[in-house]
Design a protein around this motif. Structure first.
Motif, PDB file in Angstrom:
ATOM      1  N   ASN A  84       1.451  11.213  -0.214  1.00 28.17           N
ATOM      2  CA  ASN A  84       1.964   9.850  -0.212  1.00 28.17           C
ATOM      3  C   ASN A  84       2.943   9.682   0.942  1.00 28.17           C
ATOM      4  N   VAL A  85       3.500   8.489   1.073  1.00 27.15           N
ATOM      5  CA  VAL A  85       4.325   8.205   2.239  1.00 27.15           C
ATOM      6  C   VAL A  85       5.708   8.826   2.147  1.00 27.15           C
ATOM      7  N   THR A 109      -2.734   6.211  -0.440  1.00 29.63           N
ATOM      8  CA  THR A 109      -1.294   6.193  -0.717  1.00 29.63           C
ATOM      9  C   THR A 109      -0.950   5.151  -1.768  1.00 29.63           C
ATOM     10  N   GLN A 119      -6.050   2.230   4.450  1.00 30.86           N
ATOM     11  CA  GLN A 119      -6.277   3.050   3.268  1.00 30.86           C
ATOM     12  C   GLN A 119      -7.601   3.801   3.325  1.00 30.86           C
ATOM     13  N   GLN A 150       0.807  -1.221   0.000  1.00 35.58           N
ATOM     14  CA  GLN A 150       0.000   0.000   0.000  1.00 35.58           C
ATOM     15  C   GLN A 150       0.840   1.271   0.000  1.00 35.58           C
ATOM     16  N   ALA A 151       2.139   1.148   0.231  1.00 31.78           N
ATOM     17  CA  ALA A 151       2.974   2.348   0.365  1.00 31.78           C
ATOM     18  C   ALA A 151       3.436   2.890  -0.980  1.00 31.78           C
ATOM     19  N   GLN A 169      -7.657  12.518   3.463  1.00 30.52           N
ATOM     20  CA  GLN A 169      -7.383  13.261   2.226  1.00 30.52           C
ATOM     21  C   GLN A 169      -8.628  13.974   1.717  1.00 30.52           C
ATOM     22  N   VAL A 198      -6.942   6.776   5.557  1.00 29.06           N
ATOM     23  CA  VAL A 198      -6.150   7.752   4.803  1.00 29.06           C
ATOM     24  C   VAL A 198      -7.021   8.488   3.788  1.00 29.06           C
ATOM     25  N   THR A 254       2.895  16.240  -1.440  1.00 27.46           N
ATOM     26  CA  THR A 254       1.501  16.655  -1.271  1.00 27.46           C
ATOM     27  C   THR A 254       1.041  17.402  -2.511  1.00 27.46           C
TER      28      THR A 254
END
Length: 449
Positions: free
Chosen positions: A168-169, A186, A153, A42-43, A160, A156, A173
């Motif tokens: 993202n990680v 992400t 997710q 997921q990163a 957002q 997150v 931005t």
């Protein structure tokens, strides 16, 4: 060379090197490395040597791909045999072969090399999943980890959407300019990619709840509810339709091959209705936008892709090269519309790696769907049947998604290949030797009856 690199890439390489040394020397069991591999899907973190060369993102080396390679190295040094071939090996070999052949004839060798490496990392994830899952308990553990990423997710995505900002990680931005905030978590920069990641996991959660599976846990309920809300907040009509397709698959084949709890189905439908009613004004605003205009744009992009395929039917224009060359294939007089990479993965595969490359991709999807159906029909384990049912619905959903988007993000592709590896492992667990072909009724050829 290091002086020319951005500081964050130097830090990233250092962390990966440290993690690799730690994994090879301290983690004598595979468990923590496998957990890290699953959670980093997921990163979508990568190092990109050659960034900007040939107007590309460089050679992208993803953390998940490196961890998959580390898993295989640990298996090797532990003296354990590594399975390289499963029931899906034929379409995979054809897909890789066409990509390699296309690379020889493309004018965009750097982009092609990047995409071949991209596919290689995905296959490593597939092979790693096939080798670390040896029994039903391992499948259950992997699914639990994946549902944890769905919860992460979804949270997150809520943040957002509330901030109207994507991130993202690695700390990048960007502001979301649309009237309706549509981030990507992400795992992607857009909601279609986010939906491609979370939808199979949402369907897994739903099947666990409605099938009476012993995998049911409070976090499965949390993952399902949060996933439904996040799905609504994508404001992506193709994703909504894809969810209905997957859900109908679950109801039809679940009623035939496993036990379905009508009360739980009704509760999930009620939860979905509540979510829709709560977001009704925003959903209505999205539905009021012209579907015809959106399709006409995509149809125009598809016509360009067809021109590319017609001009290069055998080897295509090269893996990963489409975005660099497609404007050379516009119809005479140009096109008065938005121009971008074709929003159809099937045509994109055929345009880049030839018609056989496109056939290989469709073959892979159909073979995986058949494999999930065979496992659903023949397994004696309710838990394995639930897994097969959910992944069959997920495959159908993803096949629908691929018709509408260029399916090139690493996160949801890595999840797709990891799930293929889980399916292979589950099939091997049920039937043993992956080289044994299955009869049409799903039973192994040559096995005693």
């Amino acid at each position: 060379m290091l002086q020319s690199w951005d500081l964050r890439w130097i830090i990233g390489i250092s962390l990966i090197a440290i993690a690799g040394i730690f994994g090879m020397t301290v983690l004598r069991s595979l468990s923590n490395v496998v957990v890290a591999m699953v959670l980093t899907i997921q990163a979508e973190v990568a190092i990109r040597p050659g960034y900007g060369r040939a107007d590309s993102s460089g050679i992208q080396i993803y953390g998940t791909g490196l961890l998959a390679l580390l898993v295989l190295l640990i298996l090797h040094y532990q003296g354990r045999s590594i399975r390289w071939r499963g029931h899906l090996h034929r379409p995979i070999v054809l897909m890789l072969a066409m990509s390699a052949l296309s690379l020889l004839f493309t004018s965009e060798h750097f982009a092609g090399l990047d995409f071949v490496l991209f596919q290689t990392q995905l296959v490593l994830v597939y092979v790693a999943a096939m080798n670390v899952v040896r029994n039903e308990a391992d499948v259950r553990r992997m699914v639990t980890l994946l549902l944890a990423t769905l919860i992460t997710q979804a949270v997150v995505y809520f943040i957002q959407s509330a901030l109207n900002m994507g991130f993202n990680v690695t700390g990048d931005t960007w502001n979301l300019s649309e009237e309706l905030p549509r981030p990507g978590g992400t795992v992607s920069a857009n909601p279609a990619g986010f939906a491609s990641y979370m939808m199979p996991l949402l369907l897994i959660g739903i099947v666990q709840l409605i099938s009476g599976s012993s995998w049911r846990r409070p976090w499965t309920i949390a993952a399902t509810v949060l996933g439904l809300v996040a799905l609504a907040l994508t404001f992506t009509r193709a994703a909504w339709a894809g969810f209905l397709i997957g859900f109908m698959y679950i109801l039809v084949f679940g009623a035939r091959y496993t036990r379905i709890r009508p009360r739980t189905v009704a509760m999930i439908v009620c939860a979905a209705v509540v979510v829709v009613l709560a977001l009704a004004p925003l959903i209505q605003r999205r539905l009021s936008e012209s579907v015809g205009d959106a399709y006409d744009e995509r149809a125009g992009l598809m016509r360009i892709a067809m021109n590319v395929i017609e001009a290069h039917p055998v080897f295509g224009v090269g893996p990963g090269a489409y975005s660099h060359v497609f404007k050379e294939y516009l119809p005479p007089g140009g096109m008065d519309q938005w121009l971008y990479t074709v929003h159809n993965e099937y045509l994109l595969r055929a345009a880049e790696t030839g018609v056989l490359g496109g056939v290989a991709w469709v073959w892979l999807l159909l073979a995986a769907l058949r494999q999930s159906r065979d496992l659903l029909r023949r397994s004696a384990s309710p838990e394995m049947r639930a897994f097969a049912l959910a992944w069959g619905a997920g495959l159908l959903n993803l096949a629908w998604q691929m018709y509408w988007v260029p399916w090139r993000g690493f996160g949801y592709n890595a999840l797709f290949w990891f799930m293929l590896g889980l399916l292979e492992a589950a099939t091997m667990y049920e039937w043993g030797d992956p080289a044994i072909a299955l009869r049409r009724d799903g039973t192994p050829r040559g096995a005693s009856t």
